[in-house]
Design a protein around this motif. Structure first.
Motif, PDB file in Angstrom:
ATOM      1  N   PRO A   1       0.842  -1.204   0.000  1.00 33.12           N
ATOM      2  CA  PRO A   1       0.000   0.000   0.000  1.00 33.12           C
ATOM      3  C   PRO A   1       0.883   1.262   0.000  1.00 33.12           C
ATOM      4  O   PRO A   1       2.075   1.198   0.301  1.00 33.12           O
ATOM      5  CB  PRO A   1      -0.791  -0.117   1.314  1.00 33.12           C
ATOM      6  CG  PRO A   1      -0.665  -1.544   1.718  1.00 33.12           C
ATOM      7  CD  PRO A   1       0.650  -2.012   1.201  1.00 33.12           C
TER       8      PRO A   1
ATOM      9  N   GLU B   1      -8.453  -0.531 -10.239  1.00 33.42           N
ATOM     10  CA  GLU B   1      -8.900  -0.867  -8.882  1.00 33.42           C
ATOM     11  C   GLU B   1      -7.955  -0.279  -7.839  1.00 33.42           C
ATOM     12  O   GLU B   1      -8.392   0.283  -6.821  1.00 33.42           O
ATOM     13  CB  GLU B   1      -8.975  -2.391  -8.730  1.00 33.42           C
ATOM     14  CG  GLU B   1      -9.303  -2.872  -7.316  1.00 33.42           C
ATOM     15  CD  GLU B   1     -10.682  -2.468  -6.841  1.00 33.42           C
ATOM     16  OE1 GLU B   1     -10.885  -2.425  -5.615  1.00 33.42           O
ATOM     17  OE2 GLU B   1     -11.553  -2.183  -7.696  1.00 33.42           O
TER      18      GLU B   1
ATOM     19  N   LYS C   1      -8.392   3.385  -7.522  1.00 32.82           N
ATOM     20  CA  LYS C   1      -9.583   3.701  -6.747  1.00 32.82           C
ATOM     21  C   LYS C   1      -9.303   3.584  -5.246  1.00 32.82           C
ATOM     22  O   LYS C   1      -9.737   4.413  -4.448  1.00 32.82           O
ATOM     23  CB  LYS C   1     -10.709   2.741  -7.129  1.00 32.82           C
ATOM     24  CG  LYS C   1     -12.055   3.059  -6.469  1.00 32.82           C
ATOM     25  CD  LYS C   1     -13.064   1.946  -6.701  1.00 32.82           C
ATOM     26  CE  LYS C   1     -13.221   1.626  -8.177  1.00 32.82           C
ATOM     27  NZ  LYS C   1     -14.221   0.535  -8.395  1.00 32.82           N
ATOM     28  N   ARG C   2      -8.545   2.554  -4.850  1.00 31.73           N
ATOM     29  CA  ARG C   2      -8.265   2.316  -3.435  1.00 31.73           C
ATOM     30  C   ARG C   2      -7.260   3.314  -2.859  1.00 31.73           C
ATOM     31  O   ARG C   2      -7.432   3.824  -1.762  1.00 31.73           O
ATOM     32  CB  ARG C   2      -7.719   0.894  -3.225  1.00 31.73           C
ATOM     33  CG  ARG C   2      -8.773  -0.195  -3.303  1.00 31.73           C
ATOM     34  CD  ARG C   2      -8.141  -1.568  -3.163  1.00 31.73           C
ATOM     35  NE  ARG C   2      -9.161  -2.600  -3.096  1.00 31.73           N
ATOM     36  CZ  ARG C   2      -9.659  -3.104  -1.971  1.00 31.73           C
ATOM     37  NH1 ARG C   2      -9.195  -2.663  -0.812  1.00 31.73           N
ATOM     38  NH2 ARG C   2     -10.590  -4.021  -1.983  1.00 31.73           N
ATOM     39  N   ASP C   3      -6.174   3.569  -3.616  1.00 28.84           N
ATOM     40  CA  ASP C   3      -5.080   4.394  -3.104  1.00 28.84           C
ATOM     41  C   ASP C   3      -5.062   5.812  -3.654  1.00 28.84           C
ATOM     42  O   ASP C   3      -4.201   6.608  -3.286  1.00 28.84           O
ATOM     43  CB  ASP C   3      -3.726   3.736  -3.424  1.00 28.84           C
ATOM     44  CG  ASP C   3      -3.489   2.483  -2.590  1.00 28.84           C
ATOM     45  OD1 ASP C   3      -4.331   2.193  -1.714  1.00 28.84           O
ATOM     46  OD2 ASP C   3      -2.478   1.799  -2.811  1.00 28.84           O
TER      47      ASP C   3
END
Length: 540
Positions: free
Chosen positions: A126, A187, A190-192
């Motif tokens: 992450p 994806e 979108k998350r990070d």
């Protein structure tokens, strides 16, 4: 880990060389670690039934924390970058004796070392982990072979950053334009909030020609990072594992330990290069926004140009580098802006120079235009309500902004500490009461014992005088002497004197105080006690 104490709610241990952390309800602070016990107040938290359970958890935790992991990355190219004055200053900080070297003695590289999308192993870093690596890789070694800690390294890392790169640029970097990777990157974006790369900088000696030529030729390019961290699965709503992330736990952040060259990488796209774009050409966005490490001077409006290019240390003033951004239109090039590295330019000098050049000045932004956002501190205010606490003293006047949850957590911790203090106080009071009661009982017993001894002495003196064993003028001396004897000895003397008295005055004749030997519970006469020897009697 050494056991110290236990209360109704927790087991307490002392530990050494462990930073503060809080994990699954287990808290470590200032060298003391607390494990929640099985208790009604600890419902919903991980609890421990015995001391051995705590020790077992800690051993497993330490093994995971100290374990060294590695992740390799597929490199694409290798290219040495120009050594700027600012970089040379950073490089010198890593040298033992920088006075022996000049800027031309080193080569610097900026590898795209790690990213936040999923690799071939189904794992990823992450953005927060990439930032942790950026903070900890500086000063670490570049090893020539994959995680071979035997021989010395070929280089050393002197700086690091986390940069945001668009999906299209990432696809170009990795050479994979498949729909599967594009979907995955979407994806992750979108998350990070984007696709990010760890871009550290390392230097090697220019005299190490064989190593440098192999890097420049692309023979050496695949890299691997050695790190410490905790693996954590990411699942969908049905509980299926999507991928595994390397993260921190409690107060422990992931740590970059070293980087090395390997045969083949597992992550796509790591490369040893200056940047993802042409070395000189930059975007309009880069030309407009100031970076975190440099002050900006706009000489001409960027709106009048089609393209932009940048030359670092293109000009110098009083020995200090000035980076130049050129605006290009219709084949003509002119200066659009000047940049002043903070490492060599202070604000006032840069502002004055900009004014002399007829430009408009702007201080460093404190954030790079292509840098990933720093992860928010745990206690930073978030949307959803906050409160302000004003703290004042003679020396400090400061306003702190805390979230409602942070305040609740703070007071919950205070209440827990108060309960523990009350609990300890109750236990102390109970122990004191028991001790006080015990002391009172002992004192009462001692008082009764003293009274009983005094009565025995009086009886012994009385029967000794009546038996004619000593005269009344000797009673005071005898009383002092008998006071030094044990109770059993006084009883023996009393009984011996009484026997001498009864022999001289048989029971048929009444004793002066009608005294009879004591009987047992059944009314039988007690056996005649064995008295002291004649020698002892004559002595007393």
């Amino acid at each position: 880990m050494k056991f110290v104490n236990q209360t109704r709610r927790k087991f307490i241990f002392d530990v050494t060389n462990i930073p503060d952390f809080e994990l699954d309800g287990i808290r470590c602070k200032d060298g003391r670690i607390e494990f929640p016990r099985v208790h009604k107040d600890n419902s919903g938290r991980k609890t421990f039934e015995a001391i051995d359970d705590c020790s077992e958890w800690f051993e497993d935790f330490e093994a995971k924390r100290e374990a060294l992991h590695s992740k390799s990355f597929l490199g694409l190219s290798a290219k040495a970058a120009e050594v700027t004055d600012a970089e040379w200053e950073a490089v010198k900080k890593q040298m033992v004796d920088p006075a022996q070297f000049q800027k031309s003695d080193v080569r610097v590289y900026h590898p795209f070392l790690a990213n936040n999308f999923i690799d071939r192993d189904g794992e990823r870093f992450p953005v927060k982990t990439l930032w942790a690596f950026a903070k900890t890789i500086v000063g670490k070694s570049l090893l020539p072979k994959g995680h071979d800690w035997g021989p010395p390294g070929n280089g050393r890392f002197y700086a690091a950053d986390v940069k945001k790169v668009s999906v299209e640029e990432t696809l170009a970097l990795v050479g994979d334009g498949s729909d599967k990777l594009r979907s995955q990157l979407a994806e992750i974006e979108k998350r990070d909030g984007g696709v990010y790369w760890l871009v550290p900088s390392f230097f090697v000696l220019a005299s190490d020609q064989e190593f440098v030529r192999k890097m420049d030729a692309g023979i050496i390019k695949d890299m691997s990072i050695g790190f410490r961290g905790f693996s954590e699965p990411v699942k969908d709503e049905n509980g299926n594992v999507l991928w595994v992330e390397w993260v921190g736990q409690g107060g422990f952040e992931p740590e970059a330990v070293e980087a090395s060259f390997v045969f083949l990488g597992s992550q796509l796209g790591a490369r040893n290069a200056k940047s993802a774009k042409d070395p000189d050409e930059i975007t309009k966005e880069d030309a407009i926004k100031p970076f975190e490490n440099e002050h900006a001077c706009r000489v001409n409006s960027p709106d009048q140009y089609e393209r932009f290019a940048r030359k670092n240390c293109e000009q110098k003033h009083e020995g200090k580098c000035i980076d130049v951004i050129y605006g290009i239109k219709d084949g003509k090039t002119e200066i659009q802006a000047l940049r002043y590295p903070k490492s060599v330019w202070d604000v006032d000098d840069a502002r004055k120079h900009c004014a002399d050049r007829g430009g408009s000045f702007e201080t460093a932004s404190g954030k790079s235009a292509d840098s990933a956002p720093e992860p928010e501190p745990a206690n930073s205010p978030k949307q959803g309500g906050s409160m302000k606490i004003e703290v004042k003293s003679l020396a400090v006047e400061k306003e702190l902004e805390l979230t409602e949850d942070a305040v609740k957590a703070f007071f919950a911790e205070i209440n827990e500490q108060i309960e523990e203090i009350q609990e300890s106080a109750e236990e102390a009071v109970k122990a004191l009461d028991e001790k006080t009661n015990s002391m009172a009982d002992l004192e009462a017993r001692a008082k009764l014992g003293d009274e009983y001894k005094s009565e025995l002495i009086k009886e012994a003196i009385k029967y000794g005088v009546l038996a004619g064993l000593f005269q009344t003028d000797k009673t005071e001396a005898k009383t002092k002497l008998f006071g030094k004897l044990e109770v059993e000895d006084i009883k023996a003397l009393r009984d011996e004197y009484f026997s001498a008295y009864t022999e001289k005055h048989p029971p048929a004749s009444k004793s002066p105080d009608n005294h009879e030997p004591k009987s047992d519970d059944k009314g039988k006469k007690k056996d005649k006690p064995t008295g002291p020897t004649k020698a002892y009697m004559s002595e007393v």
